[in-house]
Design a protein around this motif. Structure first.
Motif, PDB file in Angstrom:
ATOM      1  N   LYS A 153       0.949  -1.376  -0.120  1.00 24.48           N
ATOM      2  CA  LYS A 153      -0.157  -0.014   0.005  1.00 24.48           C
ATOM      3  C   LYS A 153       0.922   1.230   0.013  1.00 24.48           C
ATOM      4  O   LYS A 153       0.218   2.351  -0.010  1.00 24.48           O
ATOM      5  N   THR A 154       2.358   1.178   0.100  1.00 18.45           N
ATOM      6  CA  THR A 154       3.067   2.339   0.228  1.00 18.45           C
ATOM      7  C   THR A 154       3.873   2.047  -1.109  1.00 18.45           C
ATOM      8  O   THR A 154       4.336   1.193  -1.522  1.00 18.45           O
ATOM      9  N   LYS A 155       4.418   3.270  -1.330  1.00 19.34           N
ATOM     10  CA  LYS A 155       5.231   3.309  -2.733  1.00 19.34           C
ATOM     11  C   LYS A 155       6.741   2.912  -2.119  1.00 19.34           C
ATOM     12  O   LYS A 155       7.284   3.095  -1.346  1.00 19.34           O
ATOM     13  N   SER A 203       0.999  -1.642  -7.590  1.00 20.52           N
ATOM     14  CA  SER A 203       0.560  -0.828  -6.232  1.00 20.52           C
ATOM     15  C   SER A 203       0.884   0.661  -6.551  1.00 20.52           C
ATOM     16  O   SER A 203       0.011   1.471  -6.379  1.00 20.52           O
ATOM     17  N   HIS A 204       2.312   0.932  -7.206  1.00 16.03           N
ATOM     18  CA  HIS A 204       2.715   2.040  -7.333  1.00 16.03           C
ATOM     19  C   HIS A 204       1.888   2.711  -8.701  1.00 16.03           C
ATOM     20  O   HIS A 204       1.662   3.938  -8.520  1.00 16.03           O
ATOM     21  N   SER A 238      -1.238   4.006  -7.491  1.00 16.89           N
ATOM     22  CA  SER A 238      -1.389   5.297  -6.675  1.00 16.89           C
ATOM     23  C   SER A 238      -1.256   6.354  -7.851  1.00 16.89           C
ATOM     24  O   SER A 238      -1.322   7.620  -7.079  1.00 16.89           O
TER      25      SER A 238
END
Length: 449
Positions: free
Chosen positions: A323-325, A354-355, A358
């Motif tokens: 969920k995070t870069k 994921s990236h 976002s």
């Protein structure tokens, strides 16, 4: 069989994967019995079934002890060049917690057992020796078998010892040995230093699951191939090998990693986190495999990636979408601009997707020589996956091959949707599809799944 030339019969008997068949052949005919003593290879492994029968009150009496069978085979053979003795895989998987066994019938690195047969064959033409012990019986007994081998086997080229606690006190130099495998072995740092000293001609070294090391150091001038899998977290790890070409290194979280391997061309590195690393420039590195929980920081330790042509990356964060870069294709392009073949493990693909979710893929075009991408997909959201693949194809216009493996638990309707969409939207690319799952071999199909 009796009509075959004797050298051919000996060749056939020498290739038997299970030498218990050799004992049976001795009962078939006089010719086979005579020629069986000329075999060059003895391979004998205790099966799980034999072990269970030897422990059962109803079946243990008629079971001939395993060591007796081996001694009868080896002591009557006159031209042995290769010996493999051990327990089969199911037994190697048992631990002392699973079964209490304080006997020594399968303690195969027992120096008293090995003394019965090794001096007679080791001083002759023995070239290869493999002993795979039964850990339940060997883990609490320190064996001097390595010392005995070094005193008897002056012509040995290939040595393999598994599942044992070894002593190196009194170890003699073995200048002829070129290949050494120690698997699930207890050693200390000073023991490894002794190995470096006494085996100066090693070209192949495999240290797999070797425990007890704190600041291990490999210093081998002739070494060309090395596989090193750490079973604990060392404080520091050092490899000094000026002729090393291939290195597979898997460890937990070393505080310090020093590599002086200037000829390295094939490197597989797997670890939890990147720490303080001293990596001398790899001018010949063409194949690189990186695997870590901190993949982005690990990639940053390779400022010499311009020579890399074949790149494999994977993140160990595979349980759920990231969920995070973390890292992205821009990062790969910056550090490895000349890659032509890129393989993305399931964790790496998940991080990239994921990236993308976002934001978007960066506009900068990198990896202009990219020809092939292989990816392992979970497919959490098929529309996001399709958009991500489309963006990758737009970014890498030289790409000609896409090989995508979809997790076996993904619904077949989702799989079909993805395949048909990709094939229709980009016919210029050669598509290959397959399935993957943890612990299973990847399988490929030519016309969909």
């Amino acid at each position: 069989m009796d009509d075959l030339p004797p050298p051919l019969i000996v060749e056939v008997l020498s290739r038997l994967s299970d030498s218990t068949d050799l004992a049976r052949c001795r009962l078939v005919s006089k010719t086979l019995n005579t020629l069986s003593y000329e075999v060059r290879s003895i391979n004998l492994f205790c099966s799980f079934g034999r072990y269970v029968k030897s422990r059962s009150p109803t079946t243990k009496s008629p079971i001939t002890p395993f060591k007796t069978i081996f001694n009868n085979l080896i002591l009557s053979s006159r031209s042995v060049e290769s010996i493999s003795v051990g327990v089969e895989k199911p037994l190697r998987g048992l631990s002392y917690d699973d079964v209490e066994d304080e006997s020594d019938d399968l303690y195969l690195t027992d120096v008293n057992f090995v003394k019965e047969w090794l001096p007679g064959v080791g001083c002759g033409g023995l070239r290869s020796l493999s002993i795979s012990d039964f850990w339940v019986q060997s883990c609490w007994r320190r064996s001097e078998v390595l010392v005995l081998i070094s005193s008897c086997c002056h012509s040995l080229l290939d040595l393999e010892v598994k599942n044992a606690w070894l002593s190196v006190d009194g170890l003699n130099p073995m200048p002829s040995l070129t290949s050494l495998t120690l698997e699930f072995i207890r050693l200390d740092d000073e023991d490894l230093n002794k190995v470096n000293e006494c085996f100066p001609s090693l070209q192949v070294l495999n240290l797999i699951g070797v425990g007890g090391l704190k600041d291990p150091r490999i210093h081998q001038l002739q070494l060309k191939t090395c596989q090193w899998t750490m079973s604990n977290a060392p404080l520091s790890l050092t490899i000094l090998a000026p002729n090393l070409v291939k290195l597979v290194l898997k460890c937990v979280k070393p505080q310090s990693l020093v590599l002086e391997t200037p000829l390295l061309s094939d490197f597989h590195l797997s670890l939890e986190e990147a720490g303080k690393y001293e990596v001398k420039e790899f001018l010949n590195l063409t194949t690189l495999h990186l695997e870590s929980t901190g993949l982005c920081s690990l990639i940053g330790t390779f400022p010499f990636g311009r020579t890399v042509k074949n790149l494999t990356v994977d993140s160990l964060n595979r349980s759920e979408p990231v969920k995070t870069k973390r890292f992205n294709l821009e990062t790969l392009s910056d550090f490895f601009p000349n890659v032509s073949s890129l393989k993305l493990g399931p964790g790496a693909w998940s991080e990239l997707e994921s990236h993308f979710r976002s934001g978007c893929l960066e506009g900068k075009i990198g990896m202009k020589k990219m020809k092939e991408i292989t990816g392992h997909l979970m497919v959490y959201d098929v529309e996001i996956t399709k958009s991500f693949i489309s963006s990758v194809l737009d970014k890498y216009t030289s790409l000609s091959d896409m090989a995508l493996l979809i997790h076996r638990e993904v619904d077949s309707s989702i799989t079909s949707n993805l395949i048909s969409s990709c094939s229709a939207n980009c016919p210029r690319v050669r598509w290959r599809w397959g399935r993957w799952k943890e612990g299973m071999k990847d399988t490929w199909v030519s016309d969909g799944i």
